[in-house]
Design a protein around this motif. Structure first.
Motif, short mmCIF file in Angstrom:
data_model
loop_
_atom_site.label_atom_id
_atom_site.label_comp_id
_atom_site.label_asym_id
_atom_site.label_seq_id
_atom_site.Cartn_x
_atom_site.Cartn_y
_atom_site.Cartn_z
N VAL A 292 16.48 -23.72 1.37
CA VAL A 292 17.54 -24.13 0.32
C VAL A 292 16.98 -23.53 -0.79
N ASP A 293 17.55 -22.89 -1.71
CA ASP A 293 17.22 -22.46 -2.92
C ASP A 293 16.88 -23.30 -4.02
N PRO A 294 15.97 -22.99 -5.04
CA PRO A 294 15.93 -23.91 -6.28
C PRO A 294 17.33 -24.25 -7.00
N GLY A 295 17.70 -25.48 -7.28
CA GLY A 295 19.11 -25.80 -7.73
C GLY A 295 20.24 -25.68 -6.94
N GLU A 296 19.87 -25.41 -5.59
CA GLU A 296 21.10 -25.25 -4.74
C GLU A 296 21.56 -26.83 -3.99
N ARG A 297 22.73 -26.91 -3.95
CA ARG A 297 23.20 -28.34 -3.15
C ARG A 297 23.09 -27.75 -1.56
N LEU A 298 22.79 -28.94 -0.97
CA LEU A 298 22.49 -29.03 0.60
C LEU A 298 23.63 -28.11 1.34
N ASP A 299 24.75 -28.60 1.06
CA ASP A 299 25.73 -28.18 1.74
C ASP A 299 26.32 -26.78 1.41
N ALA A 300 25.96 -26.55 0.16
CA ALA A 300 26.04 -24.93 -0.39
C ALA A 300 25.28 -24.24 0.41
N ALA A 301 23.78 -24.76 0.50
CA ALA A 301 23.01 -23.86 1.16
C ALA A 301 23.29 -23.54 2.76
N ALA A 302 23.88 -24.50 3.13
CA ALA A 302 24.47 -24.41 4.71
C ALA A 302 25.60 -23.46 4.61
N ARG A 303 26.45 -23.38 3.77
CA ARG A 303 27.40 -22.49 4.06
C ARG A 303 26.86 -21.09 3.77
N ARG A 304 25.99 -20.90 2.63
CA ARG A 304 25.25 -19.61 2.40
C ARG A 304 24.62 -19.18 3.53
N GLU A 305 23.66 -19.91 4.12
CA GLU A 305 22.81 -19.36 5.43
C GLU A 305 23.75 -19.17 6.70
N ALA A 306 24.93 -19.86 6.74
CA ALA A 306 25.66 -19.50 8.09
C ALA A 306 26.29 -18.14 7.67
N GLN A 307 26.83 -17.92 6.37
CA GLN A 307 27.63 -16.57 5.96
C GLN A 307 26.45 -15.62 6.23
N GLU A 308 25.27 -15.67 5.69
CA GLU A 308 24.17 -14.67 5.68
C GLU A 308 23.82 -14.41 7.16
N GLU A 309 23.60 -15.30 8.10
CA GLU A 309 23.19 -14.96 9.42
C GLU A 309 24.38 -15.01 10.23
N THR A 310 25.38 -15.28 10.30
CA THR A 310 26.68 -15.14 11.24
C THR A 310 27.79 -14.44 10.80
N GLY A 311 27.94 -14.39 9.42
CA GLY A 311 29.18 -13.99 8.96
C GLY A 311 30.36 -14.72 8.85
N LEU A 312 30.20 -16.06 9.37
CA LEU A 312 31.20 -16.88 9.29
C LEU A 312 31.16 -18.07 8.10
N GLY B 28 36.58 -17.38 11.30
CA GLY B 28 36.19 -15.80 11.06
C GLY B 28 35.61 -15.33 12.45
N GLU B 29 34.89 -14.26 12.41
CA GLU B 29 34.54 -13.37 13.61
C GLU B 29 32.87 -13.38 13.37
N ALA B 30 32.05 -13.89 14.35
CA ALA B 30 30.74 -14.17 14.34
C ALA B 30 30.08 -12.85 14.51
N ARG B 31 28.88 -12.36 13.78
CA ARG B 31 28.41 -11.30 13.84
C ARG B 31 26.98 -11.54 13.30
N ALA B 32 26.01 -10.94 13.95
CA ALA B 32 24.43 -10.95 13.54
C ALA B 32 24.30 -10.31 12.12
N ALA B 33 23.72 -11.07 11.30
CA ALA B 33 23.26 -10.42 9.98
C ALA B 33 21.80 -11.08 9.65
N SER B 34 21.31 -10.94 8.20
CA SER B 34 20.46 -11.21 7.73
C SER B 34 19.23 -11.25 8.72
#
Length: 137
Positions: free
Chosen positions: A38-58, A91-97
Motif C-alpha cells: 500500500v502506498d503512503p496516503g492510499e486507501r486499502l481498497d484503492a491499493a487493491a484496485r491499483r495492484e490488480a490493474q498493475e499485475e493483471t490488467g483487470l 476485462g481480460e487478464a494479462r500478466a503485467a508489472s
C-alpha cells in the motif's frame, strides 16, 4: 526488528468458479494472489484496485474486504500485514508489472503457492461453503 508493512492481496473469482493467480517474476517465486504494498496516503481498497490493474490488467467489480492476515512469518522478506479482498474480474487478464505469467485455477485444483496464500484460499473455500469467516488463532 523492522516495522511491519501494509499490503493487500486480491482473490479474483470468476463465474466459472476459478481464481486468478500470478506467477511471481521476483523473489519469492511461485504462484500467488495478485497484490502488493500500500502506498503512503492510499486507501486499502484503492491499493487493491491499483495492484490488480498493475499485475493483471483487470478492473475489479463487487469488491469486498475478506480478512486480514498478520503472522510475522507470512512473508520471508519481512513482516507484512495483508488485508485480503475478494472481487469479480472485469476485462481480460494479462500478466503485467511483476507477474511473469498468470492463470485461472479451479478452487479445488490450486497449485502450491507463495507466502500464506494457500491458507488464505483454504479460508476462502470454507467461507464459500459455510459463510464462516476466518477465525483468529
Amino acid at each position: 526488528m523492522a516495522e511491519p508493512h501494509c499490503t493487500v492481496d486480491i482473490i479474483i473469482h470468476d463465474p466459472a468458479d476459478r481464481v486468478l493467480l500470478v506467477e511471481r517474476a521476483n523473489p519469492p517465486h511461485g504462484w500467488a494472489l495478485p497484490g502488493g504494498f500500500v502506498d503512503p496516503g492510499e486507501r486499502l481498497d484503492a491499493a487493491a484496485r491499483r495492484e490488480a490493474q498493475e499485475e493483471t490488467g483487470l478492473e475489479l467489480e463487487a469488491l469486498f474486504q475478506f480478512a486480514t492476515y498478520s503472522a510475522p512469518e507470512r512473508d520471508p522478506r519481512g513482516h507484512t500485514i495483508s488485508t485480503v479482498y475478494v472481487a469479480h474480474p472485469a476485462g481480460e487478464a494479462r500478466a503485467a508489472s511483476d507477474a511473469a505469467s498468470l492463470d485461472w485455477f479451479p478452487l479445488a485444483e490450486l497449485p502450491e503457492t507463495a507466502f500464506d496464500h494457500g491458507a488464505i484460499l483454504a479460508d476462502y473455500r470454507r467461507f464459500l461453503e459455510s459463510g464462516e469467516r476466518p477465525r483468529l488463532p
